[in-house]
Enzyme design. Structure first.
Site, PDB file in Angstrom:
ATOM      1  N   VAL B  17       0.827  -1.208   0.000  1.00  0.00           N
ATOM      2  CA  VAL B  17       0.000   0.000   0.000  1.00  0.00           C
ATOM      3  C   VAL B  17       0.866   1.264   0.000  1.00  0.00           C
ATOM      4  CG1 VAL B  17      -1.770   1.308   1.251  1.00  0.00           C
ATOM      5  CG2 VAL B  17      -1.886  -1.193   1.171  1.00  0.00           C
ATOM      6  N   ARG B  49      13.264  -2.256   6.158  1.00  0.00           N
ATOM      7  CA  ARG B  49      14.410  -2.716   5.355  1.00  0.00           C
ATOM      8  C   ARG B  49      14.885  -1.594   4.433  1.00  0.00           C
ATOM      9  NH1 ARG B  49      12.029  -7.624   2.397  1.00  0.00           N
ATOM     10  NH2 ARG B  49      10.157  -6.379   2.683  1.00  0.00           N
ATOM     11  N   GLU B 131     -10.397   5.656   6.192  1.00  0.00           N
ATOM     12  CA  GLU B 131     -11.261   5.010   5.183  1.00  0.00           C
ATOM     13  C   GLU B 131     -10.695   3.673   4.728  1.00  0.00           C
ATOM     14  OE1 GLU B 131     -14.222   4.239   3.546  1.00  0.00           O
ATOM     15  OE2 GLU B 131     -14.450   6.408   3.402  1.00  0.00           O
ATOM     16  N   ILE B 138     -13.559   0.938  -1.127  1.00  0.00           N
ATOM     17  CA  ILE B 138     -14.981   1.304  -1.097  1.00  0.00           C
ATOM     18  C   ILE B 138     -15.205   2.468  -0.145  1.00  0.00           C
ATOM     19  CG2 ILE B 138     -17.332   0.481  -0.733  1.00  0.00           C
ATOM     20  CD1 ILE B 138     -16.256  -2.371  -0.977  1.00  0.00           C
ATOM     21  N   GLY B 189      -2.730 -15.867  -4.786  1.00  0.00           N
ATOM     22  CA  GLY B 189      -2.318 -14.710  -3.983  1.00  0.00           C
ATOM     23  C   GLY B 189      -3.449 -14.051  -3.217  1.00  0.00           C
ATOM     24  N   GLU B 192      -3.115 -15.573   2.356  1.00  0.00           N
ATOM     25  CA  GLU B 192      -1.740 -15.565   2.820  1.00  0.00           C
ATOM     26  C   GLU B 192      -1.302 -16.970   3.203  1.00  0.00           C
ATOM     27  OE1 GLU B 192      -0.711 -12.323   5.501  1.00  0.00           O
ATOM     28  OE2 GLU B 192      -2.563 -11.334   4.937  1.00  0.00           O
ATOM     29  N   ASP B 203     -10.047 -10.807  10.918  1.00  0.00           N
ATOM     30  CA  ASP B 203      -9.994  -9.591  10.102  1.00  0.00           C
ATOM     31  C   ASP B 203     -11.388  -8.963   9.986  1.00  0.00           C
ATOM     32  OD1 ASP B 203      -8.555  -7.986   7.742  1.00  0.00           O
ATOM     33  OD2 ASP B 203     -10.483  -8.698   6.987  1.00  0.00           O
ATOM     34  N   LYS B 207     -13.145  -5.258  11.500  1.00  0.00           N
ATOM     35  CA  LYS B 207     -13.919  -4.321  10.676  1.00  0.00           C
ATOM     36  C   LYS B 207     -15.334  -4.139  11.226  1.00  0.00           C
ATOM     37  CE  LYS B 207     -11.052  -5.431   6.687  1.00  0.00           C
ATOM     38  NZ  LYS B 207     -10.847  -6.423   5.603  1.00  0.00           N
ATOM     39  N   GLY B 306      -5.870  -4.914  -1.713  1.00  0.00           N
ATOM     40  CA  GLY B 306      -4.937  -4.681  -2.808  1.00  0.00           C
ATOM     41  C   GLY B 306      -4.269  -3.330  -2.668  1.00  0.00           C
TER      42      GLY B 306
END
Lengths: 430, 430
Positions: B17, B49, B131, B138, B189, B192, B203, B207, B306
């Site tokens: 991100v 890193r 957001e 969204i 992908g 994970e 997760d 939310k 993503g």
């Protein structure tokens, strides 16, 4: 943290939406005060018919003199729900001059002359919010203006008129013709006695102008929007659409050209694949599909009209504008810095579904195909059906400019073997 | 109107991100400046890193000392995309102390301790926007916090985890089992290497806590959220769902109790009718369905994860926070004034689909029905299927409290004629 002096709100108009705004302001006063940080007080209501009984609104707040109300000078926020260009425009600019911010649901005025309103708001340091002007309760203006402010929007495609969606949905599910479906919409209160603004696409075109301007940070006026109504969509068109795995919707489509140098805005019926999220928007619901560089594909769905849903959008704006007043700040103003030209419909590139009545004899397909080729319109599929010397030819094209398609159709009409062009419909959402 | 001194932005984290945020800040610098009213400058990037090649980011901006970066004092906005509770929480509160507003994508931290962050932001007159923490690109937090600020939200029900939606969609469309579908999600992908946080609903629960707090203007913490993963959903469950005209989704559901005096938040797999808008949300897409008093039913749909979609949400917040900085104002802070208690799962009222393996002999149905009746759970439909002395009984209930259902199932397990409870699944969205 709560301020005790209330913010004063005046309503211009007290019809279906206005009365609902007044009702919620009263019944949810504590919640609104907590969310804003100060109480809000209904300080005046301008109406045309002062004698009508208006439940819950004290008679002393009612006035027929809207001009005096916006000039009072003690009003913090004006809620304009009278609609139409005048006197709304003059009332709104007068409100700004007298220190009020404005929440409006007026799509016609914003589409025709939003720039004047924005300029007046900015000159006097006031806010102009209008979430309710497009797609009723659906949060759309704020997401486009704010949530996507860091992204590049390339396309906005939506069902923004509930009346026409109701009619088309009826035609689709029941096989009814346009008139029959319109009658049902009228009987159920989804269509007005004079449905012209809806069925001819004027309402959707105003919304397209507003959406295109916001999405592309430019100015798009109502006159810039290509508009085609949906009164000529037939049961046969729906049958054709089904054969293609499609349905038919009246769409408002705002696009940035591939080279980024111009934009287009248009309203017309179109076939869309059943797999597209807009295809399953039923009855009088609205939905808007947005494509942006980083965000990808988004969709916003909900009731596009009605007193309570529209009031919800108005009240969300009212809370924001009141917060801004307390902060001594303003929300985002007009963002039209890109100044992109609006191209004409002829430059729009899309796909077409064309249904021709032709003579049932050898060589017709070759003739027709030649006409398409001469105009640079590439054919994707052709379907021939013949009986009793008559035949129909359904052609679906690849993407081509609208002008090329118009030229093709004009030339087709001149062929002796083409008896008529039964329908032309754009194909979107693929 | 353009200010020339740039606003300084620092990035904490430069993974999928963060690198996308940096890229868009560079490539869309002119657009961002026009929309904000001042240029924005990337002033520092804290990474773990430092030796990794980061295209487009000048080496001198890279630091491993995130604490020193947030303490610099010249930073206007910190973008936090490192995730996790610590050190993110300390870095964010330190940033507020040093005069920076914060844009965060950190759902875990906000769900666990949003109140601390909000309090620190308010104390130092800074903004906290997030957001990107829920449903990626969204626009959802802003619509709930702002667009619906004048309405009363009663229910938020959504698909807020793309990984599990991908897996369930695969199981639905291909008939695959859970393991097989998970393997495909991993290979592509979408999952994970350790999928626990997704498939066990952690997760989505984070939310749900965030959404419930915003929707109901109260505080809901991660621990308040009932959570059930979707690893035990089977191909047989999908077959049962199909027989009922349903599919299965992992839903986050936040509800206001009918009497308005409490709220609930939960995450679990559930059957929903195919006609419900959430049923057609495919692959890794997210969608959130919102029900409000005035607005009615709304839905927000798009990519839930993503790099680019999440960056779009971050940048929208960045534009808003920068505008607020220029205006010397703040956006909405925490709104938790209702202080509603969060009820336990036992008090949630919903419908159930229960599949039992029973002895194939007379009287079993009567026994089972008696147990339901004794626990006050009313049966809607029963379907019996028998073969070779074994039989299955599928019971769908009317609405009942979760505790009553649990008691029913416990009692059913004690019946000699019930060989096993094959599955229990809630039915939502009707």
């Amino acid at each position: 943290m709560m301020r005790t002096r209330p913010l004063k709100v005046a309503l211009l108009g007290c019809g279906v939406v206005g009365s609902e705004v007044a009702r919620i302001m009263t019944t949810h006063a504590d919640d609104l005060a907590a969310r804003i940080g100060a109480p809000v007080e209904l300080a005046g209501v301008a109406v045309r018919r002062p004698d009508k009984v208006r439940e819950g609104i004290p008679a002393e707040l009612i006035t027929t003199d809207a001009t005096a109300l916006v000039k009072r000078g003690d009003i913090d926020v004006i809620v304009e729900v009278i609609g139409g260009v005048e006197p709304a425009r003059t009332l709104i600019t007068t409100a700004f001059e007298h220190g009020a911010s404005v929440v409006s649901a007026n799509k016609a005025l914003l589409a025709q002359d939003g720039a004047t309103l924005y300029a007046a708001a900015e000159q006097h340091g006031q806010d102009l919010y209008y979430e309710a002007a497009v797609a009723g309760a659906i949060p759309l203006i704020r997401p486009l203006r704010e949530s996507l402010a860091g992204d590049k929007i390339n396309r906005v495609m939506g069902i923004v008129n509930g009346t026409t969606n109701f009619i088309l949905d009826k035609m689709d599910t029941s096989g009814a013709g346009y008139s029959e479906a319109l009658d049902e919409a009228t009987a159920l209160g989804y269509a007005e006695a004079d449905p012209t603004a809806d069925v001819e696409g004027f309402d959707a075109a105003a919304k397209a102008a507003i959406l295109a301007g916001i999405a592309f940070h430019t100015r798009v006026r109502l006159d810039d929007v290509y508009r085609e109504g949906m009164t000529e969509v037939t049961a046969a068109d729906f049958a054709s659409a089904k054969q293609m795995g499609c349905t038919i919707k009246l769409l408002a489509i705002c696009e940035r050209a591939a080279d980024g140098g111009s934009v287009t805005a248009r309203v017309h019926p179109a076939m869309i694949p059943l797999s597209h999220p807009l295809a399953s928007v039923r009855e009088a619901y609205n939905a808007v599909f947005v494509e942006a560089d980083a965000a990808g594909q988004l969709m916003f769905y909900g009731p596009g009209a009605g007193g309570a849903p529209t009031a919800s959008a108005v009240l969300g704006d009212l809370v924001a504008v009141c917060r801004n007043k307390l902060n001594g700040a303003n929300g985002p103003g007009e963002s039209a810095y890109t100044q992109l030209p609006v191209s004409s419909m002829g430059e729009v590139v899309t796909r077409y579904h064309i249904s021709l009545d032709v003579a049932d004899k050898p060589g017709v397909l070759a003739q027709v195909a030649t006409v398409f080729a001469e105009h640079g319109v590439s054919i994707d599929t052709v379907r021939q059906q013949g009986k009793d010397g008559e035949a129909s030819l359904v052609v679906v094209t690849h993407r081509a400019p609208d002008a090329a398609l118009s030229g093709t159709v004009e030339a087709l009409r001149k062929l002796d073997t083409v008896r008529g062009v039964a329908s032309i419909m754009r194909v979107e959402g693929e």
